[in-house]
Enzyme design. Structure first.
Site, PDB file in Angstrom:
ATOM      1  N   LEU A   2     -47.545  18.815 -66.250  1.00 45.77           N
ATOM      2  CA  LEU A   2     -46.761  19.190 -67.432  1.00 45.77           C
ATOM      3  C   LEU A   2     -47.699  19.281 -68.629  1.00 45.77           C
ATOM      4  O   LEU A   2     -48.551  18.414 -68.820  1.00 45.77           O
ATOM      5  CB  LEU A   2     -45.703  18.104 -67.706  1.00 45.77           C
ATOM      6  CG  LEU A   2     -44.892  18.259 -68.998  1.00 45.77           C
ATOM      7  CD1 LEU A   2     -43.838  19.360 -68.834  1.00 45.77           C
ATOM      8  CD2 LEU A   2     -44.182  16.956 -69.375  1.00 45.77           C
ATOM      9  N   HIS A  27     -36.985   6.365 -85.545  1.00 40.56           N
ATOM     10  CA  HIS A  27     -38.166   7.067 -85.041  1.00 40.56           C
ATOM     11  C   HIS A  27     -38.797   6.275 -83.881  1.00 40.56           C
ATOM     12  O   HIS A  27     -39.237   6.851 -82.895  1.00 40.56           O
ATOM     13  CB  HIS A  27     -39.209   7.273 -86.138  1.00 40.56           C
ATOM     14  CG  HIS A  27     -38.726   8.118 -87.286  1.00 40.56           C
ATOM     15  ND1 HIS A  27     -38.024   9.284 -87.095  1.00 40.56           N
ATOM     16  CD2 HIS A  27     -38.836   7.970 -88.638  1.00 40.56           C
ATOM     17  CE1 HIS A  27     -37.741   9.822 -88.273  1.00 40.56           C
ATOM     18  NE2 HIS A  27     -38.206   9.041 -89.230  1.00 40.56           N
ATOM     19  N   ASP A  46     -33.771  15.750 -83.441  1.00 36.53           N
ATOM     20  CA  ASP A  46     -33.086  15.461 -84.711  1.00 36.53           C
ATOM     21  C   ASP A  46     -32.104  14.294 -84.558  1.00 36.53           C
ATOM     22  O   ASP A  46     -31.511  14.109 -83.500  1.00 36.53           O
ATOM     23  CB  ASP A  46     -32.339  16.730 -85.166  1.00 36.53           C
ATOM     24  CG  ASP A  46     -32.003  16.683 -86.650  1.00 36.53           C
ATOM     25  OD1 ASP A  46     -32.492  15.774 -87.351  1.00 36.53           O
ATOM     26  OD2 ASP A  46     -31.245  17.560 -87.101  1.00 36.53           O
TER      27      ASP A  46
HETATM   28  C1  FPP Z   1     -36.051  13.963 -87.051  1.00 33.89           C
HETATM   29  O1  FPP Z   1     -35.035  13.027 -87.285  1.00 33.89           O
HETATM   30  C2  FPP Z   1     -37.239  13.307 -86.463  1.00 33.89           C
HETATM   31  C3  FPP Z   1     -38.500  13.355 -86.989  1.00 33.89           C
HETATM   32  C4  FPP Z   1     -38.862  14.051 -88.219  1.00 33.89           C
HETATM   33  C5  FPP Z   1     -39.624  12.612 -86.362  1.00 33.89           C
HETATM   34  C6  FPP Z   1     -39.677  12.709 -84.886  1.00 33.89           C
HETATM   35  C7  FPP Z   1     -40.699  11.798 -84.360  1.00 33.89           C
HETATM   36  C8  FPP Z   1     -40.538  11.003 -83.294  1.00 33.89           C
HETATM   37  C9  FPP Z   1     -39.329  10.924 -82.471  1.00 33.89           C
HETATM   38  C10 FPP Z   1     -41.688  10.174 -82.861  1.00 33.89           C
HETATM   39  C11 FPP Z   1     -42.264  10.907 -81.686  1.00 33.89           C
HETATM   40  C12 FPP Z   1     -43.604  10.461 -81.388  1.00 33.89           C
HETATM   41  C13 FPP Z   1     -44.504  11.254 -80.723  1.00 33.89           C
HETATM   42  C14 FPP Z   1     -45.814  10.679 -80.348  1.00 33.89           C
HETATM   43  C15 FPP Z   1     -44.217  12.662 -80.371  1.00 33.89           C
HETATM   44  P1  FPP Z   1     -34.530  12.812 -88.788  1.00 33.89           P
HETATM   45  O2  FPP Z   1     -35.360  11.745 -89.401  1.00 33.89           O
HETATM   46  O3  FPP Z   1     -34.558  14.128 -89.496  1.00 33.89           O
HETATM   47  O4  FPP Z   1     -33.059  12.318 -88.572  1.00 33.89           O
HETATM   48  P2  FPP Z   1     -31.814  12.562 -89.538  1.00 33.89           P
HETATM   49  O5  FPP Z   1     -31.548  14.047 -89.532  1.00 33.89           O
HETATM   50  O6  FPP Z   1     -30.728  11.779 -88.877  1.00 33.89           O
HETATM   51  O7  FPP Z   1     -32.194  12.036 -90.879  1.00 33.89           O
END
Ligand code: FPP
Length: 239
Positions: free
Chosen positions: A127, A33, A16
């Site tokens: 893993l 992201h 998050d």
């Molecule tokens: C939450 O942060 C994050 C996500 C919904 C997406 C997570 C995806 C990645 C990190 C890419 C990973 C890639 C692979 C291949 C696994 P948020 O957008 O909710 O952040 P916020 O709460 O600050 O708005």
């Protein structure tokens, strides 16, 4: 390998804070992201170094479809690109990639990339990296209830035979052990529909750091915090 005695076998992570990380830098949320993929790389490295055997990442929840269309399609593209680019390095590191969730709603190119990475990393034995994609616990539990009800209706199983073992076997996570440690970054203290059944006895850890700032050192810290916890599973402490 870590010097610690009590290493979690399975670490599950709610990644998050990507959006906030980008907004703090006056950039589009998507930039967070992209940076978040670096943290996934660091997590894989640190997990292997510590001797953790399973890592589950909450990459896309069933609720994430509600985000603006550009963000959803940019995330889909990022999944495709990341899995294509990372496959050789994951193979080198002995990582097997697996998935939980309902992939049927994903665009076909994304499904193909995901199928490919699963096949091409199938022999990884260091893993298991489990990506939760279009996943939520409530939909997983509802699906399990439906599967068990269908088996009962077909006469394969009586209602009395439905026990915790049958339930666990009907979940996406049936092949994997329950998580020992659940981490959610960014200081939020919620499980948000993530592995609710499986985390019944997990230790929870909520570091303040935003996901794009989650480094190998942060993972090491989480493992250390876990090693210091006293897990009793409802029992009392042994004298
Ligand atoms: C939450 O942060 C994050 C996500 C919904 C997406 C997570 C995806 C990645 C990190 C890419 C990973 C890639 C692979 C291949 C696994 P948020 O957008 O909710 O952040 P916020 O709460 O600050 O708005």
């Amino acid at each position: 390998m870590s010097e610690l005695k009590n290493i979690p076998r399975h670490v599950a992570i709610i990644m998050d804070g990507n959006g906030r990380w980008a907004e703090l830098r006056h950039k589009e949320r998507f930039y967070g992201h992209i940076q978040g993929v670096e943290s996934v790389r660091a997590t894989v490295k640190a997990a292997i170094r510590n001797g953790v055997r399973y890592v589950t990442l909450y990459a896309f929840s069933t609720e994430n479809w509600e985000r603006p269309e550009e963000e959803v399609s940019a995330l889909m593209e990022l999944f495709c690109r990341s899995v294509e680019n990372e496959t050789p390095e994951l193979q080198r590191q002995g990582v097997r990639v697996a998935m939980i969730g309902d992939r049927s709603r994903f665009p076909s190119e994304v499904r193909q990339s995901l199928d490919r990475i699963e096949q091409e990393t199938a022999s990884g034995d260091k893993l298991t990296l489990i990506l939760a994609l279009n996943y939520s616990s409530r939909s997983e539990l509802t699906r399990a209830a439906r599967l068990l009800a269908a088996r009962a209706a077909a006469g394969e199983l009586s209602p009395q035979q439905i026990d915790e073992k049958e339930m666990a076997a009907a979940l996406y996570t049936a092949p994997y052990p329950d998580p020992d440690l659940v981490i959610r970054t960014s200081g939020e203290m919620r499980l948000s529909n993530f592995l609710l059944w499986q985390s019944s006895y997990a230790e929870l850890y909520f570091p303040e750091v935003l996901w794009p700032d989650f480094t190998e050192e942060e993972f090491d810290r989480a493992v250390k915090v876990y090693a210091g916890r006293d897990r009793r599973f409802g029992r009392i402490k042994k004298k």
